[in-house]
Design an enzyme around this catalytic site. Structure first.
Site, PDB file in Angstrom:
ATOM      1  CB  CYS A  28     -20.662  -2.998  -2.177  1.00 54.30           C
ATOM      2  SG  CYS A  28     -19.170  -3.275  -1.368  1.00 54.30           S
ATOM      3  CG  PHE A  37     -18.930 -12.490  -5.767  1.00 49.61           C
ATOM      4  CD1 PHE A  37     -18.023 -13.456  -6.388  1.00 49.61           C
ATOM      5  CD2 PHE A  37     -19.751 -11.733  -6.546  1.00 49.61           C
ATOM      6  CE1 PHE A  37     -17.808 -13.246  -7.668  1.00 49.61           C
ATOM      7  CE2 PHE A  37     -19.747 -11.837  -7.963  1.00 49.61           C
ATOM      8  CZ  PHE A  37     -18.829 -12.520  -8.407  1.00 49.61           C
ATOM      9  CG  ASP A  59      -2.238   0.809   1.096  1.00 48.85           C
ATOM     10  OD1 ASP A  59      -3.254   0.321   1.220  1.00 48.85           O
ATOM     11  OD2 ASP A  59      -1.846   2.067   0.880  1.00 48.85           O
TER      12      ASP A  59
HETATM   13  C1  UDX Z   1     -22.524  -6.845  -0.303  1.00 51.58           C
HETATM   14  C2  UDX Z   1     -22.637  -7.942  -1.226  1.00 51.58           C
HETATM   15  O1  UDX Z   1     -23.383  -8.982  -0.218  1.00 51.58           O
HETATM   16  C3  UDX Z   1     -21.244  -8.566  -1.465  1.00 51.58           C
HETATM   17  O2  UDX Z   1     -21.442 -10.018  -1.934  1.00 51.58           O
HETATM   18  C4  UDX Z   1     -20.394  -7.679  -2.056  1.00 51.58           C
HETATM   19  O3  UDX Z   1     -19.122  -8.485  -2.236  1.00 51.58           O
HETATM   20  C5  UDX Z   1     -20.235  -6.600  -1.382  1.00 51.58           C
HETATM   21  O4  UDX Z   1     -21.570  -6.180  -1.087  1.00 51.58           O
HETATM   22  P1  UDX Z   1     -22.246  -6.125   1.867  1.00 51.58           P
HETATM   23  O5  UDX Z   1     -22.299  -4.709   1.401  1.00 51.58           O
HETATM   24  O6  UDX Z   1     -20.926  -6.231   2.960  1.00 51.58           O
HETATM   25  O7  UDX Z   1     -21.868  -7.238   0.752  1.00 51.58           O
HETATM   26  O8  UDX Z   1     -23.378  -6.107   2.982  1.00 51.58           O
HETATM   27  P2  UDX Z   1     -24.545  -7.172   2.610  1.00 51.58           P
HETATM   28  O9  UDX Z   1     -24.613  -8.271   3.720  1.00 51.58           O
HETATM   29  O10 UDX Z   1     -24.823  -7.688   1.373  1.00 51.58           O
HETATM   30  O11 UDX Z   1     -25.856  -6.061   3.055  1.00 51.58           O
HETATM   31  C6  UDX Z   1     -25.877  -4.799   2.151  1.00 51.58           C
HETATM   32  C7  UDX Z   1     -27.076  -3.961   2.706  1.00 51.58           C
HETATM   33  O12 UDX Z   1     -28.166  -4.460   2.493  1.00 51.58           O
HETATM   34  C8  UDX Z   1     -26.767  -3.801   4.203  1.00 51.58           C
HETATM   35  O13 UDX Z   1     -27.174  -2.461   4.425  1.00 51.58           O
HETATM   36  C9  UDX Z   1     -27.883  -4.628   4.788  1.00 51.58           C
HETATM   37  O14 UDX Z   1     -28.355  -4.145   6.085  1.00 51.58           O
HETATM   38  C10 UDX Z   1     -29.010  -4.576   3.812  1.00 51.58           C
HETATM   39  N1  UDX Z   1     -29.789  -5.768   3.697  1.00 51.58           N
HETATM   40  C11 UDX Z   1     -29.576  -6.961   3.596  1.00 51.58           C
HETATM   41  C12 UDX Z   1     -31.232  -5.671   3.996  1.00 51.58           C
HETATM   42  O15 UDX Z   1     -31.856  -4.541   4.419  1.00 51.58           O
HETATM   43  N2  UDX Z   1     -32.081  -6.686   4.057  1.00 51.58           N
HETATM   44  C13 UDX Z   1     -31.539  -8.205   3.667  1.00 51.58           C
HETATM   45  O16 UDX Z   1     -32.174  -8.909   3.877  1.00 51.58           O
HETATM   46  C14 UDX Z   1     -30.117  -8.175   3.523  1.00 51.58           C
END
Ligand code: UDX
Length: 435
Positions: free
Chosen positions: A264, A153, A30
């Site tokens: 993301c 992912f 980094d």
């Molecule tokens: C996501 C993808 O899941 C992952 O595969 C990718 O590489 C990066 O983006 P992340 O952003 O870490 O991962 O969180 P994730 O668990 O996917 O939740 C994303 C958002 O959706 C969170 O704010 C979570 O609270 C919300 N969420 C998720 C809901 O509101 N309801 C759900 O049922 C699931």
């Protein structure tokens, strides 16, 4: 294999540590010398369950090291991952900022000695891998290399298990030679018959956006169904179960809440819209999901305001949870960053708590009162709002909370508790999608 990881953020550090766990010789590089110094001192700059132990173990076994010297790190590598940030551009509009990706490509090019595979791990718009190849070729016409797109992912809070037990490994590349190197890199997964999806560069880049966008659509869909449930007096938790048991739909990502956040979904959905527009087409379903998500946060403000009798002015609100999801300290695009200022702006007094996110949150929300425990923030509160479904909030001492609140109003934005249980405990209980 000697592998260099450029970028030590959520993706780079987790990927580097996991690849070293596979037995590869990994250098995580980094430009931020402060970050590298902290890593060399054994300090992990992010909260990710299991990462601390994994890094320490592989540093101890000399599989993993850290450096600020890109030239040295690249020279010895057979594979160089680009895992730098691709934030939304400051000028807005959802364009992915590729400055760091192309910057890394330009910097590494002169140091490519033998055949090297350059692997785009960052989430990048379609066409970036080919552009990375052009940048390297222009910078070092003698370089013998291939560029591969290998999107990740990983979910924050589950990143290591997502890496070690992925549903699939996706990589886009033009050459068989590069493909063999990728199989060697991910050999432990290959041996456990993890599905490998080998495709073109463009398809691999788009698979990442399509996956995240579809998940975001699912979340916005269930949030919209929650609104309809409230209107017709139905129960979205039971609806989600009834719908999710259909094998073609699946129950995951069908839980309503205050809207999706994180580094993301918000970024990748907007980037996908831009990719479609720039190529003369549209992503109308994703566009609707983005709009529904923004509306959901506004709906939560109104839900809280209505629960307080129409105004939050002068009222004390206890907030449980600040991060965009549990098991992370990440505050990027957390719904709290929209919902709390809207309440404070109207004169609400906010007392907030989060098990891991308060250090990060104080940088963005400095004016609120930060509690030492969930019980601190409930004292004297006119209402308590459960924003993030941390395990620490799933079995609260309800009697203790009720006895210290000004009025026993519990607004559960993640439907962690059940209405009957809360009613029996003497609360006025409000959830999402169930009256
Ligand atoms: C996501 C993808 O899941 C992952 O595969 C990718 O590489 C990066 O983006 P992340 O952003 O870490 O991962 O969180 P994730 O668990 O996917 O939740 C994303 C958002 O959706 C969170 O704010 C979570 O609270 C919300 N969420 C998720 C809901 O509101 N309801 C759900 O049922 C699931």
């Amino acid at each position: 294999m000697n592998i260099t990881m450029i970028g030590t953020g959520y993706v780079g550090l987790v990927t580097g540590a996991c690849l070293s766990e596979f037995g590869h010789q990994v250098i995580c590089m980094d430009k931020d010398s402060g970050k590298i110094e902290r890593l060399l001192a054994g300090e992990i700059p992010i909260y990710e369950p299991g990462l601390n132990e994994l890094v320490k173990k592989n540093v101890r076994e000399n599989h993993l090291s850290f450096s600020t010297d890109l030239a040295q790190s690249v020279k010895s590598a057979k594979a160089v991952f680009i895992a730098v940030g691709t934030p939304s551009q400051r000028r807005g509009g959802g364009y992915a900022d590729l400055t760091y990706v192309y910057g890394a490509a330009k910097e590494l090019a002169p140091h490519l000695t033998d055949y090297t595979v350059v692997i785009d791990k960052s989430t990048v718009p379609v066409g970036t891998a080919r552009q990375v190849a052009r940048v390297i070729k222009e910078t070092n016409p003698e370089a013998d290399f291939d560029v591969v797109s290998n999107p990740e992912f990983l979910r924050e809070g589950a990143a290591i298990s997502d890496f070690m037990r992925p549903d699939r490994v996706v990589f886009g590349c033009d050459s068989e030679k590069a493909s063999e190197v990728l199989k060697e890199i991910y050999n432990p997964l290959y041996l456990t018959s993890t599905p490998f999806v080998k495709t073109s560069l463009e398809t691999a880049e788009l698979i990442k956006y399509a996956s995240n966008a579809f998940l975001a659509v699912k979340v916005s869909f269930i949030n919209e169904m929650a609104t309809i449930c409230e209107a017709v007096d139905a129960n979205v938790v039971e609806l989600s179960k009834g719908v999710g048991l259909d094998g073609r739909i699946g129950g995951k990502f069908l839980h309503p809440g205050p809207g999706y956040g994180g580094s993301c979904f918000p970024k990748d959905t907007l980037a996908l819209l831009r990719i479609a527009q720039e190529h003369g087409t549209a992503a109308r379903i994703v566009e609707a999901a983005v709009e529904v998500n923004a509306a959901q946060k506004a709906r939560m403000v109104k839900k809280i305001r209505d629960a307080l009798g129409g105004s939050e002015t002068g009222r004390t609100i206890g907030i449980l949870g600040l991060t965009f999801k549990p098991e992370t300290d990440d505050m990027r695009d957390a719904p709290a960053l929209t919902i709390l200022p809207a309440l404070a702006e109207k004169g609400a007094r906010l007392k907030v708590h989060d098990p891991q996110g308060m250090t990060e949150a104080k940088k963005m929300l400095p004016d609120y009162e930060y509690g030492e425990s969930p019980y601190d923030v409930c004292e004297d509160a006119d209402a308590v709002v459960l924003m993030t479904e941390w395990n620490q909030y799933r079995a609260l001492d309800l009697e203790r909370i009720r006895s210290t609140m000004k009025t026993p109003l519990f607004i559960d934005l993640r439907n962690v508790y059940t209405p009957d249980k809360m009613k029996k405990a003497g609360f006025t209980y409000i959830g999402v999608g169930r009256n």
